[in-house]
Design a protein around this motif. Structure first.
Motif, PDB file in Angstrom:
ATOM      1  N   LEU A   1       0.828  -1.201   0.000  1.00 43.50           N
ATOM      2  CA  LEU A   1       0.000   0.000   0.000  1.00 43.50           C
ATOM      3  C   LEU A   1       0.865   1.254   0.000  1.00 43.50           C
ATOM      4  CD1 LEU A   1      -2.782   1.268   0.076  1.00 43.50           C
ATOM      5  CD2 LEU A   1      -2.742   1.056   2.558  1.00 43.50           C
ATOM      6  N   GLN A   2       1.954   1.241   0.764  1.00 36.95           N
ATOM      7  CA  GLN A   2       2.855   2.387   0.780  1.00 36.95           C
ATOM      8  C   GLN A   2       3.461   2.639  -0.596  1.00 36.95           C
ATOM      9  OE1 GLN A   2       5.491   1.149   3.930  1.00 36.95           O
ATOM     10  NE2 GLN A   2       4.460   2.449   5.442  1.00 36.95           N
ATOM     11  N   ILE A   3       3.797   1.575  -1.297  1.00 34.92           N
ATOM     12  CA  ILE A   3       4.351   1.715  -2.641  1.00 34.92           C
ATOM     13  C   ILE A   3       3.314   2.319  -3.579  1.00 34.92           C
ATOM     14  CG2 ILE A   3       5.166   0.418  -4.663  1.00 34.92           C
ATOM     15  CD1 ILE A   3       6.475  -1.535  -2.615  1.00 34.92           C
ATOM     16  N   ILE A   4       2.083   1.842  -3.500  1.00 33.68           N
ATOM     17  CA  ILE A   4       1.013   2.358  -4.358  1.00 33.68           C
ATOM     18  C   ILE A   4       0.747   3.832  -4.064  1.00 33.68           C
ATOM     19  CG2 ILE A   4      -1.475   2.210  -4.836  1.00 33.68           C
ATOM     20  CD1 ILE A   4      -1.162  -0.845  -4.420  1.00 33.68           C
ATOM     21  N   VAL A   5       0.680   4.191  -2.784  1.00 36.40           N
ATOM     22  CA  VAL A   5       0.419   5.586  -2.407  1.00 36.40           C
ATOM     23  C   VAL A   5       1.558   6.480  -2.886  1.00 36.40           C
ATOM     24  CG1 VAL A   5       0.210   7.160  -0.441  1.00 36.40           C
ATOM     25  CG2 VAL A   5      -1.104   5.038  -0.483  1.00 36.40           C
ATOM     26  N   ALA A   6       2.802   6.030  -2.710  1.00 34.37           N
ATOM     27  CA  ALA A   6       3.944   6.823  -3.164  1.00 34.37           C
ATOM     28  C   ALA A   6       3.906   7.012  -4.668  1.00 34.37           C
ATOM     29  CB  ALA A   6       5.251   6.148  -2.747  1.00 34.37           C
TER      30      ALA A   6
END
Length: 83
Positions: free
Chosen positions: A22-27
């Motif tokens: 999720l952090q990768i997608i948000v970034a």
């Protein structure tokens, strides 16, 4: 493997993996804010050109655009596979 052993084995927790994804997608989404509309098309076309010479994944190309004063800088990063 017996059924009881199967049920007792320690399972990897999926929450940390999901959080990292999720952090990768948000970034990735944040990095695309404020970019011109043609950026996704430019990225696809650059991947096509690079693939003529090297076999790369879709996510191997990262493009970013920064603007300062009246100057825009386009940065292209390509992760090439080991030969």
């Amino acid at each position: 493997m017996k059924l009881l052993e199967f049920l007792k084995r320690e399972r990897k927790k999926s929450a940390p993996v999901a959080k990292e994804r999720l952090q990768i997608i948000v970034a990735h989404q944040r990095s695309q804010r404020g970019q011109p509309d043609y950026m996704p098309k430019l990225e696809r076309e650059l991947v096509e050109v690079i693939r003529r010479y090297v076999d790369i994944d879709n996510d191997a190309v990262q493009i970013s655009m920064d603007s300062e004063d009246n100057c825009s800088v386009l940065e292209l990063n390509v992760t090439l596979p080991k030969s």
